[in-house]
Scaffold this motif. Structure first.
Motif, short mmCIF file in Angstrom:
data_model
loop_
_atom_site.label_atom_id
_atom_site.label_comp_id
_atom_site.label_asym_id
_atom_site.label_seq_id
_atom_site.Cartn_x
_atom_site.Cartn_y
_atom_site.Cartn_z
N ILE A 1 -12.23 -3.24 0.12
CA ILE A 1 -11.14 -2.65 -0.28
C ILE A 1 -10.05 -3.66 -0.80
O ILE A 1 -9.27 -3.53 -1.81
CB ILE A 1 -10.68 -1.86 0.84
N ALA A 2 -9.77 -4.92 -0.15
CA ALA A 2 -8.87 -6.02 -0.21
C ALA A 2 -9.35 -6.42 -1.70
O ALA A 2 -8.39 -6.77 -2.47
CB ALA A 2 -8.87 -6.99 0.68
N GLY A 3 -10.53 -6.57 -2.07
CA GLY A 3 -10.81 -7.13 -3.32
C GLY A 3 -10.33 -6.41 -4.73
O GLY A 3 -10.07 -6.89 -5.53
N VAL A 4 -10.32 -4.97 -4.29
CA VAL A 4 -10.04 -4.38 -5.57
C VAL A 4 -8.58 -4.05 -5.39
O VAL A 4 -7.87 -4.11 -6.56
CB VAL A 4 -10.65 -2.98 -5.12
N MET A 5 -7.91 -3.99 -4.21
CA MET A 5 -6.44 -3.83 -4.48
C MET A 5 -5.50 -4.91 -4.31
O MET A 5 -4.27 -4.92 -4.63
CB MET A 5 -6.06 -2.91 -3.14
N ALA A 6 -6.03 -6.11 -4.11
CA ALA A 6 -4.97 -7.55 -3.57
C ALA A 6 -4.54 -7.66 -5.02
O ALA A 6 -3.52 -8.31 -5.29
CB ALA A 6 -6.06 -8.20 -2.78
N VAL A 7 -5.51 -7.68 -6.13
CA VAL A 7 -5.37 -8.32 -7.31
C VAL A 7 -4.09 -7.59 -7.86
O VAL A 7 -3.08 -8.08 -8.43
CB VAL A 7 -6.60 -8.30 -8.17
N PRO A 8 -4.20 -6.31 -7.96
CA PRO A 8 -2.88 -5.61 -8.74
C PRO A 8 -1.64 -5.69 -7.78
O PRO A 8 -0.45 -5.92 -8.53
CB PRO A 8 -3.43 -4.38 -8.90
N LEU A 9 -1.88 -5.37 -6.48
CA LEU A 9 -0.76 -5.48 -5.72
C LEU A 9 -0.13 -7.06 -5.47
O LEU A 9 1.00 -7.07 -5.87
CB LEU A 9 -1.08 -5.22 -4.11
N ALA A 10 -0.82 -7.83 -5.39
CA ALA A 10 -0.29 -9.35 -5.42
C ALA A 10 0.22 -9.73 -6.85
O ALA A 10 1.65 -10.45 -6.83
CB ALA A 10 -1.29 -10.45 -4.96
N SER A 11 -0.47 -9.53 -7.85
CA SER A 11 0.21 -9.54 -9.17
C SER A 11 1.22 -8.82 -9.50
O SER A 11 2.14 -9.64 -10.35
CB SER A 11 -1.15 -9.28 -10.08
N GLY A 12 1.27 -7.71 -9.15
CA GLY A 12 2.55 -7.06 -9.56
C GLY A 12 3.74 -7.49 -8.65
O GLY A 12 5.17 -7.60 -9.28
N LEU A 13 3.60 -7.76 -7.48
CA LEU A 13 4.56 -8.60 -6.72
C LEU A 13 5.10 -10.05 -7.24
O LEU A 13 6.21 -10.35 -7.26
CB LEU A 13 4.37 -8.82 -5.17
N ASN A 14 4.00 -10.55 -7.56
CA ASN A 14 4.34 -12.00 -8.09
C ASN A 14 5.14 -11.93 -9.48
O ASN A 14 6.13 -12.42 -9.84
CB ASN A 14 3.08 -12.97 -8.29
N LEU A 15 4.75 -10.86 -10.24
CA LEU A 15 5.24 -10.58 -11.52
C LEU A 15 6.63 -10.35 -11.60
O LEU A 15 7.61 -10.81 -12.17
CB LEU A 15 4.61 -9.78 -12.47
N ALA A 16 6.95 -9.32 -10.51
CA ALA A 16 8.19 -8.91 -10.23
C ALA A 16 9.12 -10.03 -9.64
O ALA A 16 10.40 -10.05 -9.78
CB ALA A 16 8.25 -7.73 -9.40
N GLY A 17 8.46 -10.85 -8.87
CA GLY A 17 9.31 -11.87 -8.24
C GLY A 17 9.56 -12.98 -9.20
O GLY A 17 10.53 -13.54 -9.05
#
Length: 185
Positions: free
Chosen positions: A161-177
């Protein structure tokens, strides 16, 4: 349950199972009692539900996933997350092993997600919004906030689950950041 609570914890199959149960029960409740009492306006065959009713739960679920993956055990939010994960691990393990009679093998993700400084700024804003929604929201969004966050925490450390969800969530947060920090510098 061999590791200290504050370090990268082990997660056993019972913990994500408990998270999946919370998600399934929330969707079942929405389906059965959705806005309009589960009936379409006019034809009487189910429906009448708005996907917007699930939005507080989904946002809290994503929030729980990212905080368990990104917050270190040595931060205030990390400590709360690890305590929740530890409790879910114990309850899920007991449910699968002693309640159902199965086994609960380890399913831990190998590495935590790393956010940029801007990503942590956006996570801090998201934390404030979750707290605000809990404090000033109606009764049902409060329950959805708690249930969603716990389900995210319970599901977040499972490798698949983390492998699938971590990439879009972390990438989205980093992009917004990066947008956030670029805009204020």
């Amino acid at each position: 349950m061999d590791t200290p609570i504050l370090t990268q914890p082990y997660v056993y199959l019972g913990c994500p199972t408990l998270g999946a149960i919370i998600v399934a029960l929330t969707i079942q409740r929405w389906w059965k009692k959705g806005s309009g009492g589960g009936k379409k306006k006019g034809d009487g065959e189910g429906g009448g539900r708005s996907y917007l009713d699930l939005l507080p739960f989904v946002l809290s679920l994503c929030y729980g996933l990212i905080i368990v993956l990104a917050c270190s055990g040595w931060s205030g939010l990390g400590i709360l997350t690890r305590l929740g994960l530890w409790g879910g691990n114990g309850i899920g393990y007991a449910y699968l092993v002693w309640g159902i009679g199965g086994d609960s093998p380890e399913v831990t993700r190998a590495n935590p997600v790393v956010l940029t400084d801007g990503g942590y700024c956006v996570l801090a804003l998201w934390t404030a919004l979750i707290i605000g929604n809990h404090v000033w929201g109606r009764r049902l969004p409060r329950i959805q906030n708690i249930a969603g966050t716990l389900a995210g925490i319970f599901l977040g450390m499972a490798a698949g689950i983390a492998g699938v969800m971590a990439v879009p969530l972390a990438s989205g947060l980093n992009l917004a950041g990066s947008w956030w920090t670029g805009g204020i510098q």
